[in-house]
Design an enzyme around this catalytic site. Structure first.
Site, PDB file in Angstrom:
ATOM      1  N   GLY A  45      70.959  23.325  25.061  1.00 57.83           N
ATOM      2  CA  GLY A  45      70.218  23.930  26.161  1.00 57.83           C
ATOM      3  C   GLY A  45      70.914  25.117  26.795  1.00 57.83           C
ATOM      4  O   GLY A  45      70.276  26.114  27.157  1.00 57.83           O
ATOM      5  N   ASP A  59      67.812  23.712  29.145  1.00 62.84           N
ATOM      6  CA  ASP A  59      66.790  24.753  28.973  1.00 62.84           C
ATOM      7  C   ASP A  59      65.368  24.242  29.168  1.00 62.84           C
ATOM      8  O   ASP A  59      64.454  25.007  29.476  1.00 62.84           O
ATOM      9  CB  ASP A  59      66.885  25.313  27.552  1.00 62.84           C
ATOM     10  CG  ASP A  59      66.631  24.211  26.511  1.00 62.84           C
ATOM     11  OD1 ASP A  59      67.363  23.201  26.527  1.00 62.84           O
ATOM     12  OD2 ASP A  59      65.680  24.350  25.708  1.00 62.84           O
ATOM     13  N   THR A 117      65.112  17.053  20.767  1.00 62.24           N
ATOM     14  CA  THR A 117      64.120  17.457  21.769  1.00 62.24           C
ATOM     15  C   THR A 117      62.773  17.574  21.062  1.00 62.24           C
ATOM     16  O   THR A 117      62.721  17.931  19.892  1.00 62.24           O
ATOM     17  CB  THR A 117      64.536  18.837  22.329  1.00 62.24           C
ATOM     18  OG1 THR A 117      65.724  18.674  23.079  1.00 62.24           O
ATOM     19  CG2 THR A 117      63.450  19.444  23.196  1.00 62.24           C
TER      20      THR A 117
HETATM   21  N1  GLY Z   1      67.497  21.452  24.469  1.00 62.48           N
HETATM   22  C1  GLY Z   1      67.725  20.242  25.103  1.00 62.48           C
HETATM   23  C2  GLY Z   1      68.824  20.231  26.050  1.00 62.48           C
HETATM   24  O1  GLY Z   1      69.840  20.881  25.808  1.00 62.48           O
HETATM   25  O2  GLY Z   1      68.730  19.577  27.062  1.00 62.48           O
END
Ligand code: GLY
Length: 324
Positions: A237, A214, A183
């Site tokens: 997330g 998230d 990310t």
């Molecule tokens: N932090 C990225 C996701 O889990 O979508």
């Protein structure tokens, strides 16, 4: 002394020990370039413009799990999330489950500025993006990604990866499924003390269609408030959302902790309550202090503060991350 403007960007927390030296070097070069370019935007425009631009460049690079580089869902689609927040106004914009647009972060910003909502998902978000003038991009699913999908999927079918019944079980029993959580995100502060945060992702391999993590949830993947600071997260997330990691980090700063202390405290809570190898976070506090922490093997990061000759870039915890 006044606040020194700074931009702090991340290209994700994950197990970079598995990457080749060439792949790591590619990321280091990009992190350096993007920190320099977005710092120029910070000086000439605003913290909000700078974090959007930094994330946009990472989306365009194809080297991180966002925009062009986004991974595939279980049914071989790209579904991206992004969020942005202006610490001066507390305005928020986010987009979820968007498939055919290269820059979800810019769509999130338009949602923030041109609608009465903070989060739009799926087909409606795509319609809105077209209304705003964004051109659909159908080149996000590449041959290379389909080959990688096959490897991940086949391993899962062979039982080398556990079924995706519960994310926690997957993290516990098959942590390598989440090894590539690149990310992207950024936080910035300008000389007037205005802070901003942005984050963008393709999620993770084999996620269920429709799954939202998230990243578009305010307080989870991102948060910004001039009275506290700004934070941007990366990792699993579901784990980040359960502890509202970015808001928690900002609340530590609101209560007087430095950005570095706040990041360490937030990651300590995450590790204790959810588990290790789950996430990383970067932050800037309202005095212009910066911080980061992660419980993964590494986190791609780069910072450029006014007065530095060049950005500091690092991935692993043992690497010097020198700010002169
Ligand atoms: N932090 C990225 C996701 O889990 O979508």
């Amino acid at each position: 002394m006044g606040i020194k403007p700074l931009i702090f960007i991340h290209g994700g927390a994950g197990n970079y020990r598995l990457f080749s030296e060439e792949a790591l070097q590619r990321r280091r070069v990009l992190l350096n370039e993007i920190a320099v370019k977005s710092f120029e935007v910070l000086i000439s425009k605003s913290a909000l413009d700078a974090v959007e631009y930094a994330v946009k460049l990472m989306e365009d690079s194809g080297a991180f799990n966002a925009g062009l580089g986004s991974v595939l869902t279980l049914n071989k689609r790209v579904e991206m999330d992004a969020g942005i927040m202006d610490g001066k106004t507390l305005n928020v914009g986010a987009v979820a489950c968007i498939s055919n647009f290269g820059n979800p972060i810019s769509i999130a910003r338009r949602i923030m500025e041109e609608t009465d909502h903070i989060l739009i998902a799926g087909v409606s978000a795509e319609r809105l993006a077209e209304f705003f003038g964004f051109k659909p991009d159908f080149s996000l699913i590449t041959e290379e990604k389909l080959e990688r999908f096959k490897k991940v999927y086949d391993a899962w079918i062979r039982g080398e990866r556990k079924r995706m019944l519960k994310i926690r079980e997957i993290v516990m029993s098959s942590p390598d499924l989440f090894n590539f959580l690149d990310t992207v995100g950024a936080v910035a502060i300008d000389s007037d003390g205005n802070v901003a945060s942005a984050v963008s992702t393709g999620g993770y391999w084999l996620k269920l269609p429709g799954r939202i993590g998230d990243v578009p949830l305010v307080g989870c993947g991102f948060y910004a408030d001039n009275e506290a600071g700004a934070a941007s997260a990366s990792g699993v997330g579901e784990a980040i959302a359960k502890v509202t990691l970015s808001k928690m980090c900002c609340d530590f700063m609101r209560n007087g902790f430095s950005a570095q202390e706040a990041c360490e405290k937030a990651i300590a809570v995450l590790t204790r309550r959810i588990g290790d190898n789950t996430a990383g976070i970067i932050a800037v506090d309202k005095t212009g202090g910066y911080g980061f922490a992660f419980n993964t093997a590494g986190m791609c990061r780069s910072i450029f503060i006014e007065g530095m000759e060049k950005p500091a870039v690092a991935i692993f915890p043992e690497e010097p991350f020198i700010v002169d």
